[in-house]
Enzyme design. Structure first.
Site, mmCIF file in Angstrom:
data_model
loop_
_atom_site.group_PDB
_atom_site.id
_atom_site.type_symbol
_atom_site.label_atom_id
_atom_site.label_comp_id
_atom_site.label_asym_id
_atom_site.label_seq_id
_atom_site.Cartn_x
_atom_site.Cartn_y
_atom_site.Cartn_z
ATOM 1 N N ALA A 22 14.694 -48.639 -24.365
ATOM 2 C CA ALA A 22 14.113 -49.037 -23.075
ATOM 3 C C ALA A 22 14.863 -48.457 -21.874
ATOM 4 O O ALA A 22 14.725 -48.941 -20.751
ATOM 5 C CB ALA A 22 14.000 -50.565 -22.936
ATOM 6 N N GLY A 81 8.196 -42.329 -22.620
ATOM 7 C CA GLY A 81 8.490 -41.288 -23.604
ATOM 8 C C GLY A 81 9.671 -41.669 -24.474
ATOM 9 O O GLY A 81 9.808 -42.815 -24.904
ATOM 10 N N ARG A 120 12.094 -44.911 -21.672
ATOM 11 C CA ARG A 120 12.109 -44.714 -23.111
ATOM 12 C C ARG A 120 11.466 -45.938 -23.781
ATOM 13 O O ARG A 120 11.600 -47.056 -23.292
ATOM 14 C CB ARG A 120 13.551 -44.573 -23.596
ATOM 15 N N HIS A 121 10.817 -45.704 -24.911
ATOM 16 C CA HIS A 121 10.243 -46.828 -25.672
ATOM 17 C C HIS A 121 11.326 -47.856 -26.006
ATOM 18 O O HIS A 121 12.521 -47.551 -25.976
ATOM 19 C CB HIS A 121 9.602 -46.316 -26.964
ATOM 20 N N GLY A 122 10.899 -49.041 -26.407
ATOM 21 C CA GLY A 122 11.841 -50.109 -26.740
ATOM 22 C C GLY A 122 12.353 -50.004 -28.173
ATOM 23 O O GLY A 122 12.110 -49.007 -28.867
#
Ligand SMILES: *[C@@H]1O[C@H](CO)[C@@H](O)[C@H](O)[C@H]1NC(C)=O
Length: 461
Positions: free
Chosen positions: A390, A347, A83-85
């Site tokens: 994240a 994602g 996952r994005h931060g």
């Protein structure tokens, strides 16, 4: 898919990021972390799930890799779904925060002890969900830890020779995250490695392309009725009463959405600026648990086991992961090219949760509903622990004497495959046998569009 080479804006972002860190933040001593920090659902910081990182953000525990000791295993491939931060609030949440701030400024009692009325509303709508400097750090640091955990897969040579593949969602925060991850893999002595990535929304934003999901869940009010009921139920009402009292506001002025905005504001100030903001003092731990449950209800019914289609919408991603693992685990002659050492997919929480659901993880006997908060304290489905910023699901394929083995790690901790709980790293063929029904089915076109399956069943291996 669009191949992209983007050193220029990556450097710019990195520069802006560093500036931001210098200007805005000094790190908070561990004792100054709000006691409610581990209950922020998808807005939880990664280090509040893994508190050892608060002491040393590069600490790595190699004992999390658990192939059988007597089989001389070595990792041959890593697929990471990440996952994005940490990011800014989305525009919708920024508007809510604005409303809360306006309301408190205008109507909160002057005698109330907090500094809420003086709080400076600094979020602007155009920040809309973008990765923040801390989010850049999240991914850069994760990459460095994974490179230590998997020295042969994320080796300098593999990075330099561009053997590691990178796919990302098209969202700005994800593209920035993949670039931050790449920066974390790079050593100064290598000069400026020209990284590339591909955007693939079919794979990483499948949820918005699956009609059965969009019609059946996302646009369907009754699909999320447990969330609505809980929002106006007695537990939320009690939180609302306590918060309104602290703020010195008439209770009817403080809607459940605004209570949640205050809670999220505490989370944003902590995750973005490492601040223990006055908004945090509005909530006791018990209030935070109620608000966490509200978030979990939403994630459960909207993205997780609540509806079968939630998991099935990730069929393409599921097959992509297993095709990659099949290829990496296939027997090869010494003259064959080396397998792809690592595949990095970036994602959203909405990408990870359906995939975890499809794999059957975190399935409690009794689903969370609007009426069972008090019996759900021991539930395994806690979005705070599963999908913080994240968050990462690692598929680690080992080459072992008895054949390939597969281990799953979630947020750098081992998790076992449902149905194969006796081992941390079962034989890959046993994993495939357990997931046979999905490997042979789980067709995106059929599940999502009601059309005939798009291809022959997956019969590799
Ligand atoms: C909406 O959700 C309810 C409850 O899950 C379900 O019974 C119904 O079939 C759904 N409606 C549509 C149009 O899919």
């Amino acid at each position: 898919m669009f191949p992209a080479l983007v050193p220029a804006d990556r450097l710019l972002l990195a520069a802006v990021g560093m500036l931001f860190v210098r200007l805005c933040c000094s790190s908070v001593a561990p004792q100054d972390i709000p006691p409610i920090a581990a209950f922020f659902g998808t807005k939880t910081r990664y280090e509040d799930v893994n508190p050892h990182l608060l002491r040393d953000v590069y600490s790595v525990d190699p004992s999390v890799l658990k192939p059988p000791l007597n089989e001389r295993c070595s990792p041959v491939h890593l697929t990471a779904v990440i996952r994005h931060g940490t990011r800014f609030p989305t525009a919708k949440n920024i508007r809510r925060i604005q409303k809360l701030s306006d309301l408190v400024r205008a109507e909160a009692s002057r005698g109330s002890p907090g500094s809420w009325r003086r709080w400076d509303m600094w979020y602007k709508e155009d920040m809309d969900g973008q990765l923040v400097a801390k989010g850049w750090d999240d991914l850069r640091q994760l990459a460095r830890r994974l490179a230590v955990l998997f020295p042969d897969l994320l080796s300098q040579e593999n990075v330099r020779e561009r053997r590691v593949s990178f796919l990302t969602s098209s969202k700005h925060r994800c593209v920035s995250s993949v670039q931050a991850f790449q920066e974390g893999l790079q050593r100064p002595e290598d000069g400026d490695v020209q990284f590339s990535h591909q955007v693939d929304d079919e794979l990483l934003r499948f949820f918005e392309r699956c009609s059965s999901y969009v019609e059946g869940v996302e646009k369907n009010r009754t699909a999320l009725q447990e969330v609505e009921k809980f929002k106006h139920g007695e537990e939320m009402e009690a939180v609302r009463r306590r918060v309104a009292e602290k703020l010195g506001l008439p209770r009817h002025r403080l809607t459940p959405d605004l209570v949640e905005a205050a809670f999220f504001l505490c989370s944003y100030e902590l995750s973005i600026k490492t601040l223990h903001s006055p908004w945090c003092f509005l909530f006791q731990e018990d209030d935070a648990k109620v608000l966490e449950f509200k978030s979990d209800l939403k994630q459960f019914w909207k993205r997780f086991h609540g509806h079968v289609i939630n998991g099935l919408s990730s069929c393409s991603l599921f097959h992509h992961v297993f095709r990659t693992l099949d290829k990496a685990g296939r027997p090869r002659r010494s003259t064959d090219a080396a397998p792809e050492p690592a595949s990095i997919l970036v994602g959203h929480a909405e990408t990870l949760l359906p995939l975890l659901s499809l794999l059957g993880l975190f399935k409690d006997k009794i689903p969370p509903t609007a009426n069972n908060y008090h019996t759900q304290h021991g539930r395994s489905f806690r979005s705070s622990r599963i999908v913080p910023y994240a968050a990462n699901l690692l598929f680690v394929l080992y080459d072992c004497q008895r054949g390939p083995r597969l281990q799953l790690l979630l947020n750098e901790s081992p998790v076992r495959f449902p149905g194969l709980e006796s081992e941390d790293a079962p034989l890959y063929r046993d994993v495939r046998a357990t997931l046979r029904h999905l490997l042979d089915g789980c067709d995106f076109n059929k599940e999502c569009e009601g059309r005939a399956p798009s291809r022959a069943p997956n019969t590799e291996l």
